[in-house]
Design a protein around this motif. Structure first.
Motif, mmCIF file in Angstrom:
data_model
loop_
_atom_site.group_PDB
_atom_site.id
_atom_site.type_symbol
_atom_site.label_atom_id
_atom_site.label_comp_id
_atom_site.label_asym_id
_atom_site.label_seq_id
_atom_site.Cartn_x
_atom_site.Cartn_y
_atom_site.Cartn_z
ATOM 1 N N UNK A 69 0.830 -1.207 0.000
ATOM 2 C CA UNK A 69 0.000 0.000 0.000
ATOM 3 C C UNK A 69 0.865 1.257 0.000
ATOM 4 N N UNK A 70 1.930 1.241 0.768
ATOM 5 C CA UNK A 70 2.827 2.397 0.827
ATOM 6 C C UNK A 70 3.481 2.656 -0.527
ATOM 7 N N UNK A 71 3.912 1.578 -1.191
ATOM 8 C CA UNK A 71 4.519 1.722 -2.523
ATOM 9 C C UNK A 71 3.503 2.251 -3.535
ATOM 10 N N UNK A 72 2.293 1.697 -3.503
ATOM 11 C CA UNK A 72 1.257 2.125 -4.448
ATOM 12 C C UNK A 72 0.895 3.584 -4.215
ATOM 13 N N UNK A 73 0.908 4.002 -2.960
ATOM 14 C CA UNK A 73 0.605 5.396 -2.632
ATOM 15 C C UNK A 73 1.604 6.358 -3.288
ATOM 16 N N UNK A 74 2.826 5.872 -3.533
ATOM 17 C CA UNK A 74 3.851 6.699 -4.182
ATOM 18 C C UNK A 74 3.803 6.638 -5.704
ATOM 19 N N UNK A 75 3.126 5.619 -6.245
ATOM 20 C CA UNK A 75 3.180 5.404 -7.701
ATOM 21 C C UNK A 75 2.633 6.560 -8.534
ATOM 22 N N UNK A 76 1.592 7.276 -8.099
ATOM 23 C CA UNK A 76 1.136 8.409 -8.925
ATOM 24 C C UNK A 76 2.229 9.437 -9.189
ATOM 25 N N UNK A 77 3.217 9.517 -8.297
ATOM 26 C CA UNK A 77 4.337 10.439 -8.506
ATOM 27 C C UNK A 77 5.451 9.822 -9.345
ATOM 28 N N UNK A 78 5.402 8.501 -9.538
ATOM 29 C CA UNK A 78 6.471 7.784 -10.227
ATOM 30 C C UNK A 78 6.099 7.403 -11.658
ATOM 31 N N UNK A 79 4.818 7.185 -11.905
ATOM 32 C CA UNK A 79 4.361 6.699 -13.205
ATOM 33 C C UNK A 79 3.709 7.832 -13.987
ATOM 34 N N UNK A 80 3.951 7.854 -15.281
ATOM 35 C CA UNK A 80 3.450 8.939 -16.123
ATOM 36 C C UNK A 80 1.950 8.843 -16.361
ATOM 37 N N UNK A 81 1.434 7.607 -16.537
ATOM 38 C CA UNK A 81 0.023 7.424 -16.865
ATOM 39 C C UNK A 81 -0.807 7.282 -15.586
ATOM 40 N N UNK A 82 -1.877 8.047 -15.435
ATOM 41 C CA UNK A 82 -2.728 7.927 -14.241
ATOM 42 C C UNK A 82 -3.513 6.615 -14.251
ATOM 43 N N UNK A 83 -3.936 6.170 -13.066
ATOM 44 C CA UNK A 83 -4.640 4.882 -12.988
ATOM 45 C C UNK A 83 -5.800 4.924 -11.984
ATOM 46 N N UNK A 84 -6.419 6.091 -11.823
ATOM 47 C CA UNK A 84 -7.638 6.257 -11.019
ATOM 48 C C UNK A 84 -7.435 5.809 -9.563
ATOM 49 N N UNK A 85 -6.326 6.218 -8.999
ATOM 50 C CA UNK A 85 -6.017 5.828 -7.626
ATOM 51 C C UNK A 85 -6.738 6.723 -6.631
ATOM 52 N N UNK A 86 -7.412 6.101 -5.682
ATOM 53 C CA UNK A 86 -8.076 6.822 -4.595
ATOM 54 C C UNK A 86 -7.900 6.016 -3.304
ATOM 55 N N UNK A 87 -7.967 6.706 -2.183
ATOM 56 C CA UNK A 87 -7.759 6.034 -0.901
ATOM 57 C C UNK A 87 -8.901 6.359 0.058
ATOM 58 N N UNK A 88 -10.085 5.805 -0.185
ATOM 59 C CA UNK A 88 -11.242 6.150 0.636
ATOM 60 C C UNK A 88 -11.400 5.307 1.897
ATOM 61 N N UNK A 89 -10.589 4.262 2.063
ATOM 62 C CA UNK A 89 -10.788 3.341 3.166
ATOM 63 C C UNK A 89 -11.820 2.281 2.826
ATOM 64 N N UNK A 90 -12.048 1.360 3.753
ATOM 65 C CA UNK A 90 -12.993 0.269 3.504
ATOM 66 C C UNK A 90 -13.745 -0.101 4.767
ATOM 67 N N UNK A 91 -14.881 -0.784 4.566
ATOM 68 C CA UNK A 91 -15.750 -1.182 5.670
ATOM 69 C C UNK A 91 -16.125 -2.652 5.502
ATOM 70 N N UNK A 92 -16.148 -3.389 6.616
ATOM 71 C CA UNK A 92 -16.787 -4.701 6.687
ATOM 72 C C UNK A 92 -18.101 -4.539 7.443
ATOM 73 N N UNK A 93 -19.183 -5.083 6.919
ATOM 74 C CA UNK A 93 -20.498 -5.021 7.543
ATOM 75 C C UNK A 93 -20.810 -6.332 8.253
ATOM 76 N N UNK A 94 -21.386 -6.239 9.449
ATOM 77 C CA UNK A 94 -21.756 -7.424 10.223
ATOM 78 C C UNK A 94 -23.269 -7.443 10.414
ATOM 79 N N UNK A 95 -23.864 -8.621 10.217
ATOM 80 C CA UNK A 95 -25.320 -8.684 10.308
ATOM 81 C C UNK A 95 -25.829 -9.488 11.499
ATOM 82 N N UNK A 96 -24.922 -9.914 12.379
ATOM 83 C CA UNK A 96 -25.366 -10.546 13.621
ATOM 84 C C UNK A 96 -24.267 -10.372 14.673
ATOM 85 N N UNK A 97 -24.628 -10.628 15.924
ATOM 86 C CA UNK A 97 -23.690 -10.379 17.028
ATOM 87 C C UNK A 97 -22.481 -11.296 16.975
ATOM 88 N N UNK A 98 -22.645 -12.521 16.468
ATOM 89 C CA UNK A 98 -21.512 -13.449 16.380
ATOM 90 C C UNK A 98 -20.466 -12.925 15.398
#
Length: 392
Positions: A69-98
């Motif tokens: 992830x750290x390397x990929x975070x640097x790639x927009x500065x290293x690579x000439x062609x953009x690749x739609x990189x975004x870092x919005x985070x992620x969520x896991x959803x739980x549907x029961x207490x277990x």
């Protein structure tokens, strides 16, 4: 006949092969990349753009993901062609207490592994309601990872290849590896009438890695694992972050979860990813059916049904298309990044659904391995961890 001599020939023009080509060529190596079809025509163009930590086992698996992830975070500065990189985070959803109890334990394990650094956070039902008005009311909570990102894997593959070519790499499309000949001082890689002489060869052919391995007597324990993805039309987004059910983690590692028999049989679990163009991708499924990539319309129906279970308003969604791809699966769910018993012949494959997120660290480590300057102990990824006949 005289042949051009390369430091390394890479078999496979997906995101793993092109990443290796980029990192190796950047170090000054003379590289040839051979792709049987066109770049990114296989798994790399039939997947979503996960760059995830949230679904990695704490330990070596998670440390590898964080480095990538750290390397990929640097790639927009290293690579000439953009690749739609975004870092919005992620969520896991739980549907029961277990599930929620297991998910909270997952947070504690990860944060402990990361030295207490809070990359993961526990979410209550109220947190989910504040995050999106579209979540089903039956959900009891979840977890989030702030480190997670998304990108366009097709575009990153081309971006890696473009940059590798700028460093002198030769990219040969429509060039399948038909044979690999072990010769004094290296290898001759055959593609029908073409010949490529190399000091070293890297098998980065994904689901086809076993076929190339057999050409030099290397048994590569990879099987294709099929997965479906649905693509929506442009619509109001249900959420901007990567959203998955906690059951996705359970299906990935073959654990029991509460779902009907047909959902479990196909390994169907909610995966929702917003794209830069305001479509969204929906998955996923997991099944072993050989090399069949035909869309199974019953699975498409089940994925849609599962999505509506978590996002009731998706019942009115409009789909553009669906597609199926093959993930390169290994028995322990870790990739193979390793030299083999054939000196100078390497395997970099078997990332299953993690190839996008682990592409950068794989490229870096393989370039280091080629130069005998490895910065990490990669014993957990060695092909020698598999004993002949102990996997299926």
């Amino acid at each position: 006949m005289n042949h051009a001599v390369y430091d390394v020939v890479i078999a496979g023009g997906g995101i793993i092969g092109t990443s290796i080509a980029y990192f190796a060529a950047k170090q000054g190596m003379k590289v040839a990349l051979l792709e049987r079809d066109t770049l990114a025509s296989g798994t790399s163009s039939k997947c979503d753009g996960n760059v995830l930590l949230i679904d990695k086992e704490p330990g070596f698996d998670s440390r590898m993901a964080i480095q990538s992830q750290s390397l990929i975070d640097d790639l927009p500065n290293m690579l000439e062609m953009p690749f739609e990189y975004r870092r919005p985070g992620s969520i896991f959803l739980c549907e029961n207490d277990a599930e929620l109890e297991q998910a909270y334990q997952w947070v504690d394990r990860h944060n402990h592994e990361n030295g207490g650094k809070p990359l993961f956070r526990k979410l209550t039902k109220e947190d989910l309601n504040n995050d999106s008005k579209y979540f089903s009311d039956h959900l009891v909570g979840g977890i989030e990872c702030i480190n997670d990102a998304t990108l366009n894997p097709y575009m990153l593959t081309f971006s890696f290849a473009h940059e590798a070519e700028r460093y002198g790499c030769e990219v040969h499309e429509h060039t399948p590896v038909t044979d690999v000949e072990v010769v004094e001082g290296g290898f001759i890689v055959h593609s029908h009438e073409k010949r490529f002489k190399a000091d070293k060869v890297i098998n980065a052919a994904g689901i086809f890695a076993p076929m190339i391995g057999r050409k030099v007597g290397v048994d590569v324990p990879i099987k294709p694992r099929k997965g479906h993805i649905l693509v929506s039309s442009r619509t109001e987004l249900m959420g901007t972050r990567k959203i998955q059910e906690f059951g996705y983690l359970m299906t990935k590692f073959g654990r029991e979860r509460v779902a009907d028999a047909e959902m479990n049989a196909y390994g169907i679990a909610l995966v929702h990813e917003a794209t830069e163009s305001q479509n969204f991708l929906l998955g996923s499924s997991r099944e072993f059916v050989g090399y069949d990539t035909k869309v199974n319309h019953r699975i498409v129906q089940l994925i849609a049904k599962r999505a509506i279970h978590f996002f009731p308003e998706m019942k009115d969604m409009s789909l553009i298309r669906s597609y199926a791809g093959l993930r390169p699966w290994t028995p322990d769910h870790l990739p193979i990044i390793s030299e083999t018993h054939i000196k100078g012949f390497y395997v970099a494959a078997g990332h299953e659904g993690d190839g996008i997120g682990l592409c950068a660290i794989t490229g870096k480590w393989m370039a280091e391995m080629l130069m005998d300057d490895l910065s990490e102990d990669l014993t957990p990824l060695s092909i020698s961890r598999f004993k002949e006949g102990t996997y299926s």
